[in-house]
Design an enzyme around this catalytic site. Structure first.
Site, PDB file in Angstrom:
ATOM      1  N   LYS A   1       0.843  -1.209   0.000  1.00 55.23           N
ATOM      2  CA  LYS A   1       0.000   0.000   0.000  1.00 55.23           C
ATOM      3  C   LYS A   1       0.874   1.253   0.000  1.00 55.23           C
ATOM      4  O   LYS A   1       0.607   2.217  -0.732  1.00 55.23           O
ATOM      5  CB  LYS A   1      -0.954  -0.022   1.205  1.00 55.23           C
ATOM      6  CG  LYS A   1      -2.058  -1.071   1.056  1.00 55.23           C
ATOM      7  CD  LYS A   1      -2.823  -1.331   2.342  1.00 55.23           C
ATOM      8  CE  LYS A   1      -3.781  -2.511   2.150  1.00 55.23           C
ATOM      9  NZ  LYS A   1      -4.452  -2.931   3.397  1.00 55.23           N
TER      10      LYS A   1
ATOM     11  N   GLN B   1      -4.451  -1.712   9.759  1.00 57.50           N
ATOM     12  CA  GLN B   1      -4.363  -3.032   9.137  1.00 57.50           C
ATOM     13  C   GLN B   1      -4.929  -4.101  10.071  1.00 57.50           C
ATOM     14  O   GLN B   1      -4.559  -4.184  11.237  1.00 57.50           O
ATOM     15  CB  GLN B   1      -2.893  -3.341   8.786  1.00 57.50           C
ATOM     16  CG  GLN B   1      -2.682  -4.631   8.011  1.00 57.50           C
ATOM     17  CD  GLN B   1      -3.287  -4.600   6.605  1.00 57.50           C
ATOM     18  OE1 GLN B   1      -3.236  -3.591   5.907  1.00 57.50           O
ATOM     19  NE2 GLN B   1      -3.887  -5.705   6.196  1.00 57.50           N
TER      20      GLN B   1
ATOM     21  N   ASP C   1     -10.835   2.820   4.367  1.00 55.94           N
ATOM     22  CA  ASP C   1     -11.155   1.396   4.234  1.00 55.94           C
ATOM     23  C   ASP C   1     -12.664   1.170   4.142  1.00 55.94           C
ATOM     24  O   ASP C   1     -13.119   0.085   3.777  1.00 55.94           O
ATOM     25  CB  ASP C   1     -10.614   0.615   5.450  1.00 55.94           C
ATOM     26  CG  ASP C   1      -9.324  -0.134   5.134  1.00 55.94           C
ATOM     27  OD1 ASP C   1      -9.079  -0.410   3.943  1.00 55.94           O
ATOM     28  OD2 ASP C   1      -8.588  -0.462   6.078  1.00 55.94           O
TER      29      ASP C   1
END
Ligand code: NAP
Length: 295
Positions: free
Chosen positions: A52, A96, A119
């Site tokens: 990412k 994460q 997200d």
């Protein structure tokens, strides 16, 4: 059979984003800034976060990687989240998953400012998605929708079976494909570990989204000719012949399924790279919304 080439499409999307970033820079505007928080030493998570950050650099975003040790307390993590929420330099950030067991994942996701939740996991954004309001779509389902759309895979009126009902893949996927939208208007069935007649359902499906995390689960005898297959699964399988000691397997038995399919995503090179591209797209959206508010 046509491959839904996530590697190529994600590269196209990243190029499109890079052009937009260059335009922002030329106008002297701030470029998008994504932060990623990772707790602990999980190898797969570190790989994903690394990819990412690398993608941010590629398109010209600023990025910040925040690494915490495994024994970080929930309070310490929540304090960092509060800091990210109030830091105007950061347009969007991700935490994460999975988090270590001693940290309440739900509490952490709720603490993320919904306007920075690139997200798309915060209840406000999940609710907005369900109500078909503009929002950050969760990156993996968003990437699948984009793949279906860019390859003009017919979805209108089609029978879709989504295997898996997780909050980050299966559930949002089923919601999006049933909506009145591009790559939507489908009739969707959600299957899970308690589903009794799965093979009956998959044999009748025009499109199958497989997201259960069991390597090579979907076999050729479970599908009809001409089906579209979206393989979300990524499982590391020990393989001494590989330099890194493992290979990646999808949830689909590619050998037996691909020859019967009209469209199929490979693993790797299908859904995975799309997820990262859509995270970047969400971060660009976050920046443009913040820019509107700054005016
Ligand atoms: P998850 O949270 O573990 O959910 C798995 C789902 O599959 C659950 O709903 C479970 O049912 C269902 N399931 C398990 N065994 C089943 C069976 N035998 N038959 C039918 N359904 C079954 O998984 P996830 O987070 O959605 O991830 C799924 C896979 O996608 C994993 O391999 C993950 O690594 C991968 N993934 C890939 C990406 C990407 O970017 N490519 C992104 C996210 C995840 P219950 O609800 O009844 O337990």
């Amino acid at each position: 059979m046509e491959i839904l080439d996530g590697k190529k499409i994600s590269s196209d999307i990243k190029d499109e984003i890079a052009v937009e970033v260059a335009q922002l820079k030329a106008k002297g505007e701030k470029v998008p800034h994504l932060a990623a928080v990772i707790v602990g030493n999980d190898g797969a998570s570190k790989t994903y976060v690394g990819a990412k950050v690398k993608a941010c650099n590629f398109v010209g975003f600023e990025s910040t990687l925040i690494e915490f040790p495994e024994d970080t307390t929930e309070a310490e993590l929540l304090a960092k989240i509060e800091e990210l929420n109030t830091n105007d330099v950061i347009d969007g950030y991700i935490v994460q998953l999975p988090l270590p067991k001693h940290i309440d994942e739900h509490k952490v996701l709720l603490a993320v400012d919904a306007t920075k939740d690139v997200d798309g996991f915060h209840p406000v954004n999940v609710g907005r998605m369900a109500l078909e309001l503009p929002t950050f779509l969760p990156a993996t389902p968003y990437g699948i929708m984009e793949l279906l759309e860019r390859y003009n895979v017919p979805t209108l009126g089609k029978n879709v079976v989504v295997i898996g009902r997780s909050h980050i893949v299966g559930r949002p996927m089923s919601i999006l494909m049933s909506q009145r939208r591009a790559a939507g208007d489908a009739t969707v069935t959600v299957a899970h570990s308690k589903t009794e007649n799965l093979k009956e359902l998959t044999l009748n499906a025009d499109i199958i989204v497989v997201a259960l995390g069991v390597a090579e689960f979907l076999k050729g005898d479970m599908i009809k000719e001409g089906v579209t297959i979206i393989d979300v699964g990524i499982t590391r399988i020990e393989d001494a012949s590989k330099k890194r000691g493992f290979r990646l397997a999808g949830d689909v038995d590619y050998e037996s399924v691909a020859p019967k399919s009209s469209f199929i995503t490979p693993v790797p090179g299908g859904v995975g790279p799309m997820t990262i591209a859509m995270l970047l797209k969400n971060t660009l959206l976050a920046r443009s919304r913040h820019m509107e508010n700054e005016k």
